[in-house]
Structures are given as C-alpha cells and as structure tokens.
Design an enzyme around this catalytic site. Structure first.
Site, short mmCIF file in Angstrom:
data_model
loop_
_atom_site.label_atom_id
_atom_site.label_comp_id
_atom_site.label_asym_id
_atom_site.label_seq_id
_atom_site.Cartn_x
_atom_site.Cartn_y
_atom_site.Cartn_z
N GLY A 77 14.45 2.85 -0.35
CA GLY A 77 14.48 2.83 1.10
C GLY A 77 15.62 2.01 1.66
CG ASP A 132 9.42 -0.56 -2.75
OD1 ASP A 132 10.35 -0.25 -1.97
OD2 ASP A 132 8.80 0.28 -3.44
CB ALA A 134 5.87 -1.39 3.50
CE LYS A 145 6.06 1.09 -1.46
NZ LYS A 145 7.41 1.08 -0.84
N GLY A 146 6.07 5.63 1.31
CA GLY A 146 6.35 7.02 0.95
C GLY A 146 7.11 7.79 2.00
CD GLU A 154 8.68 3.64 -2.88
OE1 GLU A 154 9.77 3.55 -2.32
OE2 GLU A 154 7.62 3.93 -2.28
CE LYS A 172 9.86 0.45 9.39
NZ LYS A 172 10.48 0.52 8.07
#
Length: 283
Positions: A77, A132, A134, A145-146, A154, A172
């Site tokens: 991301g 990572d 989010a 996520k995604g 992930e 977020k």
C-alpha cells in the site's frame, strides 16, 4: 514529533505557499475584494496532509520497532512506501542487518528497489515484526485491509510475525469499522465461486457484496494469487471475530480483509504533525 509542513498548491493561475495551513486566495473585481474557496483545492490540501501523516506514522513505527538482526514483514500500500524508505535509510546509516519478507509484488519491488535483503516464508517462516498499513482501524485495533487487493498474503505474513504493527494516517482512525471506510470488507474468492459467495454473504449477513472491477484493464481485479475480490458493504456493526470466522467457512472464500486480534499497536500520523499510538484494549 512535530514537523513544519510547507504546502504549495495551485488553483488556476493562483499559487499559494503557506505554513501548515492554507488560506483562501483573495482577488479583486473592481473595488470589491472576494474570497475564492475551491473544493478541489481543499481536497488537494487534505491529500498533501495525509501524505505527510503517512510518513510520520511510518517513520515512528520503523524507529520504534526495527533493530538489527531482524526478519521484517513488509506490508503493501501507499503508507508502506514511507516505511521502506525509512528502513532503507536506517540500514545505510546504522549498518543494520535486516531480512525482508514481502506481502505482495509491490512490496517485493520496493525491497529490491532499495537494495534490501529479500527473502520469503520458505526460508524465514517466523518473523520478528511485520509492519503494514490499513484501510480502517477501530478503537479495539480491529482492521479492514485489502483495499489494494493484497489481503491474503498480508494476513499470512502478519500471522507469522511475533509483533504486528499498523501504520496509517488520520483518515483511517475510527471508533468502529465502517465509520470512515465506506468501500466494504474485501474478501478474496476463487473466481468460479464469486456469485454464490456474494449471494451467501448478502443472505446471511445483510448488505451487498460487489465484484471489484479493474480500472486500467477490462474485467475484474485479479489478485497476486489469481483470484477475484468481493467488496462486502455491510449495513451495521458486527461481532467481527465471529463474522470473520463465519465468512471463511463459506466454500470458495480464500480470505477476508478483517484482521481481528492481530495488531499489537497502531501508529496514526495526525493533522497537527503529531503521531498517535493505539494499543489494544485491556480485557
């Protein structure tokens, strides 16, 4: 941690440079002075602030959680780009010995671009830390996520890490999932199963599951695992741990974008230049 943010934006023929804050431009028509307020300009300013916030969160996480001789899971991301920048900078300056395991093709390319040591879960099945981004983080550190389509890898990498650290900008940060993120929960599915899975989701949990379509190609988005993605737009808050388990039991579902009980800490870059840290609730 405070940064002075110089922001330069251009609207038509008007250019402004302000410290930390954008003021609406003034222009004269005859003897009257008018204030020009442009929505696109406001959106651009928020976007610039969000990028700075991503950098703040990423740098804080890397500085606080990365040490030499670690195996590091590298997320995917836009925010992770800043984390890899900082990681590479520290490797050069401090001569850190770091091995990186990517969560996607994008993460792999970032690792190679910065000359970091690339590995995989075959050689390093246990990671010291994974960092990572989010799409949304709630008050209890449940995540969606995604949005970038990399949720399965992930989650695998995060699950292999002793410590899973989340980085995000102020947009977020939510009290409950769905408050900020309106695109739904991504669900990776086997291509032949996307219709029955979408029908089952709507029937059992309400809302609507929509096949994610690609932007620069004809047809649906295809993941790094050659699967499709459904975006489940739920109608109300749920018991996310139970829902996550139930969805994964539907035949054809590969993985969900619900990360529940996985994150150890979240760093949010804020609008005022500070970094907010969230720990999981004490049970």
């Amino acid at each position: 941690m405070l940064f002075q943010r110089w922001v330069g934006l251009r609207v038509g023929s008007f250019s402004s440079l302000c410290l930390g804050r954008i003021k609406p431009p003034l222009f004269e028509i005859g003897k009257e002075t008018h204030v020009c307020i442009c929505r696109s300009r406001s959106r651009n300013y928020v976007s610039v602030m969000a990028e700075e916030a991503k950098k703040l969160a990423a740098y804080a996480a890397v500085d606080n959680h990365i040490q030499t001789n670690q195996v590091v899971g590298v997320g995917s991301g836009s925010t992770i780009v800043y984390a890899v920048d900082r990681l590479a900078e520290r490797v050069r300056q401090e001569k850190l010995k770091i091995v990186c395991v990517p969560t996607s093709f994008q993460a792999r390319q970032l690792i190679l671009k910065h000359g970091l040591t690339l590995s995989d879960l075959d050689r390093h099945p246990e990671l010291d830390v994974a960092i990572d981004g989010a799409d949304e983080v709630d008050a209890g550190l449940a995540l969606i996520k995604g949005g970038g389509g990399c949720l399965t890898q992930e989650k695998i990498v995060a699950g292999c890490a002793k410590h899973f650290i989340v980085i995000a900008d102020f947009r977020k940060d939510s009290k409950s999932l769905g408050q900020q993120w309106k695109k739904g929960v991504p669900i990776e599915v086997i291509p032949m199963a996307y219709v029955p899975v979408s029908r089952t989701l709507a029937k059992r949990f309400g809302g609507e599951a929509v096949l994610r379509m690609a932007v620069s190609k004809a047809g649906p988005v295809v993941t790094d695992n050659s699967n499709f993605i459904l975006d489940w737009k739920f109608e109300h808050s749920q018991n996310w741990k139970e829902v996550n388990t139930a969805i994964k039991m539907i035949p054809g579902v590969v993985e969900t974008g619900l990360f529940v009980g996985m994150a150890e800490k979240a760093y949010f870059g804020m609008e005022d230049g500070s970094v907010k840290v969230r720990d999981p609730p004490i049970i």
